[in-house]
Motif scaffolding. Structure first.
Motif, PDB file in Angstrom:
ATOM      1  N   LEU A 171       0.820  -1.208   0.000  1.00  0.00           N
ATOM      2  CA  LEU A 171       0.000   0.000   0.000  1.00  0.00           C
ATOM      3  C   LEU A 171       0.856   1.262   0.000  1.00  0.00           C
ATOM      4  N   PHE A 172       1.965   1.239   0.729  1.00  0.00           N
ATOM      5  CA  PHE A 172       2.864   2.398   0.698  1.00  0.00           C
ATOM      6  C   PHE A 172       3.429   2.587  -0.703  1.00  0.00           C
ATOM      7  N   ARG A 173       3.857   1.497  -1.322  1.00  0.00           N
ATOM      8  CA  ARG A 173       4.417   1.605  -2.670  1.00  0.00           C
ATOM      9  C   ARG A 173       3.372   2.117  -3.659  1.00  0.00           C
ATOM     10  N   THR A 174       2.121   1.732  -3.458  1.00  0.00           N
ATOM     11  CA  THR A 174       1.060   2.226  -4.328  1.00  0.00           C
ATOM     12  C   THR A 174       0.939   3.737  -4.212  1.00  0.00           C
ATOM     13  N   ALA A 175       0.866   4.234  -2.974  1.00  0.00           N
ATOM     14  CA  ALA A 175       0.758   5.677  -2.759  1.00  0.00           C
ATOM     15  C   ALA A 175       2.014   6.387  -3.252  1.00  0.00           C
ATOM     16  N   ARG A 176       3.169   5.781  -2.995  1.00  0.00           N
ATOM     17  CA  ARG A 176       4.445   6.395  -3.398  1.00  0.00           C
ATOM     18  C   ARG A 176       4.562   6.478  -4.912  1.00  0.00           C
ATOM     19  N   ALA A 177       4.064   5.474  -5.617  1.00  0.00           N
ATOM     20  CA  ALA A 177       4.119   5.481  -7.073  1.00  0.00           C
ATOM     21  C   ALA A 177       3.314   6.630  -7.657  1.00  0.00           C
ATOM     22  N   ILE A 178       2.221   6.969  -7.008  1.00  0.00           N
ATOM     23  CA  ILE A 178       1.356   8.046  -7.503  1.00  0.00           C
ATOM     24  C   ILE A 178       1.886   9.415  -7.095  1.00  0.00           C
ATOM     25  N   LEU A 179       2.341   9.550  -5.865  1.00  0.00           N
ATOM     26  CA  LEU A 179       2.695  10.857  -5.313  1.00  0.00           C
ATOM     27  C   LEU A 179       4.173  11.210  -5.452  1.00  0.00           C
ATOM     28  N   ARG A 180       5.037  10.205  -5.601  1.00  0.00           N
ATOM     29  CA  ARG A 180       6.483  10.414  -5.754  1.00  0.00           C
ATOM     30  C   ARG A 180       7.096  11.183  -4.582  1.00  0.00           C
ATOM     31  N   ASP A 181       6.565  10.985  -3.405  1.00  0.00           N
ATOM     32  CA  ASP A 181       7.075  11.672  -2.219  1.00  0.00           C
ATOM     33  C   ASP A 181       6.811  10.779  -1.013  1.00  0.00           C
ATOM     34  N   VAL A 209       0.961   1.873 -12.945  1.00  0.00           N
ATOM     35  CA  VAL A 209       0.777   0.524 -13.488  1.00  0.00           C
ATOM     36  C   VAL A 209       2.041  -0.297 -13.297  1.00  0.00           C
ATOM     37  N   PHE A 210       3.199   0.293 -13.549  1.00  0.00           N
ATOM     38  CA  PHE A 210       4.455  -0.444 -13.407  1.00  0.00           C
ATOM     39  C   PHE A 210       4.664  -0.911 -11.975  1.00  0.00           C
ATOM     40  N   GLU A 228       3.581  -7.142  -8.277  1.00  0.00           N
ATOM     41  CA  GLU A 228       3.179  -8.364  -8.983  1.00  0.00           C
ATOM     42  C   GLU A 228       1.685  -8.654  -8.878  1.00  0.00           C
ATOM     43  N   LEU A 229       0.877  -7.601  -8.902  1.00  0.00           N
ATOM     44  CA  LEU A 229      -0.570  -7.807  -8.941  1.00  0.00           C
ATOM     45  C   LEU A 229      -0.972  -8.256 -10.344  1.00  0.00           C
ATOM     46  N   PRO A 230      -1.931  -9.164 -10.457  1.00  0.00           N
ATOM     47  CA  PRO A 230      -2.376  -9.590 -11.790  1.00  0.00           C
ATOM     48  C   PRO A 230      -3.044  -8.450 -12.544  1.00  0.00           C
ATOM     49  N   GLU A 285      -8.336  -3.850 -18.998  1.00  0.00           N
ATOM     50  CA  GLU A 285      -7.153  -4.696 -18.863  1.00  0.00           C
ATOM     51  C   GLU A 285      -6.179  -4.474 -20.012  1.00  0.00           C
ATOM     52  N   ALA A 286      -6.699  -4.207 -21.206  1.00  0.00           N
ATOM     53  CA  ALA A 286      -5.821  -3.944 -22.348  1.00  0.00           C
ATOM     54  C   ALA A 286      -4.983  -2.696 -22.113  1.00  0.00           C
ATOM     55  N   THR A 287      -5.562  -1.711 -21.451  1.00  0.00           N
ATOM     56  CA  THR A 287      -4.820  -0.477 -21.143  1.00  0.00           C
ATOM     57  C   THR A 287      -3.720  -0.763 -20.141  1.00  0.00           C
ATOM     58  N   VAL A 288      -3.991  -1.626 -19.171  1.00  0.00           N
ATOM     59  CA  VAL A 288      -2.958  -2.017 -18.209  1.00  0.00           C
ATOM     60  C   VAL A 288      -1.781  -2.643 -18.946  1.00  0.00           C
ATOM     61  N   ARG A 289      -2.067  -3.551 -19.849  1.00  0.00           N
ATOM     62  CA  ARG A 289      -0.988  -4.227 -20.580  1.00  0.00           C
ATOM     63  C   ARG A 289      -0.192  -3.240 -21.424  1.00  0.00           C
ATOM     64  N   THR A 290      -0.888  -2.331 -22.081  1.00  0.00           N
ATOM     65  CA  THR A 290      -0.214  -1.351 -22.936  1.00  0.00           C
ATOM     66  C   THR A 290       0.678  -0.426 -22.117  1.00  0.00           C
ATOM     67  N   ARG A 291       0.145   0.074 -20.998  1.00  0.00           N
ATOM     68  CA  ARG A 291       0.929   0.992 -20.171  1.00  0.00           C
ATOM     69  C   ARG A 291       2.118   0.291 -19.527  1.00  0.00           C
ATOM     70  N   PHE A 292       1.930  -0.958 -19.132  1.00  0.00           N
ATOM     71  CA  PHE A 292       3.028  -1.714 -18.531  1.00  0.00           C
ATOM     72  C   PHE A 292       4.149  -1.928 -19.548  1.00  0.00           C
ATOM     73  N   PHE A 293       3.788  -2.292 -20.767  1.00  0.00           N
ATOM     74  CA  PHE A 293       4.781  -2.485 -21.827  1.00  0.00           C
ATOM     75  C   PHE A 293       5.521  -1.184 -22.098  1.00  0.00           C
ATOM     76  N   ARG A 294       4.785  -0.083 -22.159  1.00  0.00           N
ATOM     77  CA  ARG A 294       5.403   1.221 -22.443  1.00  0.00           C
ATOM     78  C   ARG A 294       6.305   1.647 -21.295  1.00  0.00           C
TER      79      ARG A 294
END
Length: 236
Positions: free
Chosen positions: A47-57, A163-164, A171-173, A185-194
């Motif tokens: 959960l911390f990593r989730t918030a950190r990924a969005i806020l970068r702080d 997403v990354f 490692e969430l599905p 789900e297709a958007t998740v795959r596209t953003r992850f690849f990018r």
């Protein structure tokens, strides 16, 4: 810790550390703070990593996570386990972090901030490259590699970064990431690849910059060799 005026009475009981989330959530929904503590400790990192990924702080992420926990605790009596508890919590944390990010974006209209898709620090790699024979210990090298990767993840555009983190780091599905972010789900795959492509490009750029500094010769080593040769030339 979470008691506020008007809330249901709280109590704490012994908790089986192997108890499933659904059981702990049911107990926490009845006011069992020990069960809620077990849930927090079990899911804190994700959960911390989730918030950190969005806020970068780090500090903002901690604040967002605490607020999300409070929201979740209040909502637990109505939790019916249609989704996994972890997914439910990630969604609450992500919503809280995104709300804070939107607020920060509004402030940015007055105080400019760096673009999320900028890639900072590429010209500063030499400052972090071991020189001559002063190489750090392996643990220090791993720490530097981790910091390098974290900087590049932070530099990803917001949509790709979140997403990354959820897919690669936690490692969430795909279906859970899609549910959390409310995107196909297709958007998740596209953003992850990018996101992976952008990271590879950024890290490759930094590696190219490091080549010029490999086996560096200027400075102390150069002076030492020159001084040694000159000293030997003066010998009879």
């Amino acid at each position: 810790m979470f008691q506020e005026p008007g809330l249901r009475p709280q109590h704490a009981t012994l908790v089986d550390p192997k108890a499933p989330d659904a059981e702990l959530a049911a107990r926490a929904g009845q006011g069992d703070t020990a069960a809620f503590e077990a849930l927090m400790r079990r899911h804190n990192r994700t959960l911390f990593r989730t918030a950190r990924a969005i806020l970068r702080d780090d500090a903002e992420a901690e604040d967002a996570l605490q607020e999300a926990y409070l929201q979740a605790y209040h909502a637990l009596p109505g939790f019916r386990a249609e989704a996994r508890f972890g997914t439910w919590m990630v969604r609450i944390v992500a919503n809280e972090a995104l709300a804070r990010l939107r607020k920060e974006t509004r402030r940015a209209q007055i105080v400019p901030i760096q673009s999320a898709d900028a890639t900072p620090g590429l010209d500063q790699l030499a400052d972090h490259t071991p020189m001559d024979d002063q190489r750090p210990e392996p643990s220090a090298e791993r720490a530097e590699l981790r910091r390098l990767l974290e900087r590049q993840i932070d530099a990803l555009p917001d949509a790709y970064r979140t997403v990354f983190m959820l897919r690669a780091v936690e490692e969430l599905p795909v279906e859970e990431v899609a549910a959390v972010l409310q995107i196909p789900e297709a958007t998740v795959r596209t953003r992850f690849f990018r996101a992976k492509s952008l990271l590879r490009e950024a890290l490759a750029q930094q590696l190219d910059l490091a080549y010029a500094d490999a086996f560096a010769f200027a400075g102390e080593r150069c002076d030492r060799i020159v001084a040694a040769v000159l000293a030997r030339l003066k010998r009879p």
